[in-house]
Design an enzyme around this catalytic site. Sequence first.
Site, PDB file in Angstrom:
ATOM      1  N   LYS A 109     -91.815  94.859  28.663  1.00 13.96           N
ATOM      2  CA  LYS A 109     -92.695  95.632  27.790  1.00 13.96           C
ATOM      3  C   LYS A 109     -93.383  96.711  28.618  1.00 13.96           C
ATOM      4  CE  LYS A 109     -96.394  94.691  24.432  1.00 13.96           C
ATOM      5  NZ  LYS A 109     -97.130  93.571  23.778  1.00 13.96           N
ATOM      6  N   SER A 184     -96.881  93.873  19.191  1.00 20.34           N
ATOM      7  CA  SER A 184     -96.722  95.078  19.977  1.00 20.34           C
ATOM      8  C   SER A 184     -95.524  95.041  20.925  1.00 20.34           C
ATOM      9  CB  SER A 184     -98.007  95.344  20.775  1.00 20.34           C
ATOM     10  OG  SER A 184     -98.333  94.233  21.600  1.00 20.34           O
ATOM     11  N   SER A 208     -97.883  88.968  19.215  1.00 19.88           N
ATOM     12  CA  SER A 208     -97.079  90.101  19.670  1.00 19.88           C
ATOM     13  C   SER A 208     -95.762  89.768  20.347  1.00 19.88           C
ATOM     14  CB  SER A 208     -97.910  91.001  20.597  1.00 19.88           C
ATOM     15  OG  SER A 208     -98.914  91.657  19.870  1.00 19.88           O
TER      16      SER A 208
END
Length: 555
Positions: A109, A184, A208
């Site tokens: 990420k 996210s 997330s």
Amino acid sequence: MFAYIKYKKTIAAKQKEREDRIAELAPVYGTPLTEEETTIFKTPVPLLVAEIQKGLVKPIDVLHAYGKRALEAQATTNCLTEIMIKSAEKQVQICNTNGPLAGIPISFKDTVNIEGYDTTLGYATYAFKPVPQDSPLVKLLRDAGGIPYVKTNIPMTLLSYESYNNVFGRTENPHVKGYSPGGSSGGEAALLSYGGGRVGMGTDVAGSVRLPSHFCGLYTVRSSYGRIPRAANSTPTKGQDGITSIYSPMCRSFDDLEYVFKSIIQMKPWDYDYTVHPIPWREVTLAKKLKIGVMADDGVVTPSPACARALQLTVDALKKQGHEVVTFVPPSPLDALRITTQLICADAGKTATSQMYWFEPYDKGVTKFLHVERFPRWIKKIWAWLYLKVKGDKVIYTMLKDWNEKTMTEYMALVWEREGYRNQFYKAWKSSGIDFLVTVPNATPALPHNGMFQSFGSVGYSSLFNLVDYSSGVIPVTKVDKVVDALPSDFSLKKLNYIAKGAYRNYDAIKMAGLPVGVQIVGQRLEEEKVLKMMALTIDALKDIGVEYELLNEL
């Protein structure tokens, strides 16, 4: 005016940098997968590591296979931010081929700090500012033999189940165009789901890693705080520790997930990061007959037909194996949702948005709930009272009446409420006698793009377990069926509370057909090994009744 020109130039330059890094790669990355590379990519991580350790497979060949697939995923979904394949080519020559992750490409990420690369977080202000050193998580994975090869897209502020930012644009769900891969950790989910990798690292503060896995058909486990390194990475919500964000792996298969999680723990992550508890990997044997709680409805948003069906399939499968299945009713999930969201947004988003240009737009759903949070308090008190007295909507009344930036005194009171809720939940779990809890990860499958504008409040099925810090995993079960999962003919939005209406405005089984649907399996705090074992048991139970999830783009 000058700031706006600089902003536009920065975005254009950053996108060109990404394009140039792809164009500069060796010609091999532009060719179709060979038969050997196809075999490499299909091989589960534990088996591939064993072959690399024996010298039967070269790490550079593995990188070629994964790199090709990642670039295909990027072309289809726009899931990548930093292209690190050129650096990875150098690392495969010196990587630890005796380590538990020998030669395995790992995606990250965009929040993860990797030496020599930007961590933009989707903000133009952080572009072209490469970080000077790896975070502890990256150091550990490199020492284990892992190869960082790409970073993946996220939403600005990290407060969205969408994955859009102004620097890299919008990421698509690879299953159905026009739908979000979640957030996210949405770029991670899109990459892995498409088949651009097998192992990635994401974060979770309110769902997330679990929501993107549910939206995209992946396997993950949200670990409790203190199992996986998190220090020295980046976040737009600096200092937000009311609900702690954690790092966890996301994988294309369960076997990969279990192996990677175990490998990280066996590397003694507490020697890399002061936040990690010195808890070694614990082998677990489950009882032959388990008592499993089911949370079929959180009282805020009833699960949609598709999600309810996935949950029922799971319950049926577990019952067939002889396990006792009971209804579990937690302490008010509405209170949990109120406490969690107010802690996460205690500063009304000022920290996250302060790092943007004043004219810079961001996620429409986040814009909506932050603007409401910044309204004068007296207006919201009246607004909430009207919802309660005129429409009888206790849910939006509870969420709205104190939805405002917190003073320090108010923040401390919320933290005290958090601890009180954790104690209540712990007692409810213990008194029920359950071993595990099964529920949906979200009330609906993936949202359409900009769906957060209406569905921003329906996060309770995931955020509940962030609040209590319980270990919770997600496995894919099925996909939306346009006929079976249609809303009943007598369905009416008028009967729903404000938050449920927002969720169901985006539910359309015809448009959603083909989207993945998962279930969430929950254990107590720091019980990751048990949760992984329960996930494996559940997968086998589902297979026994003929339910086996089919991955997208399986070679």
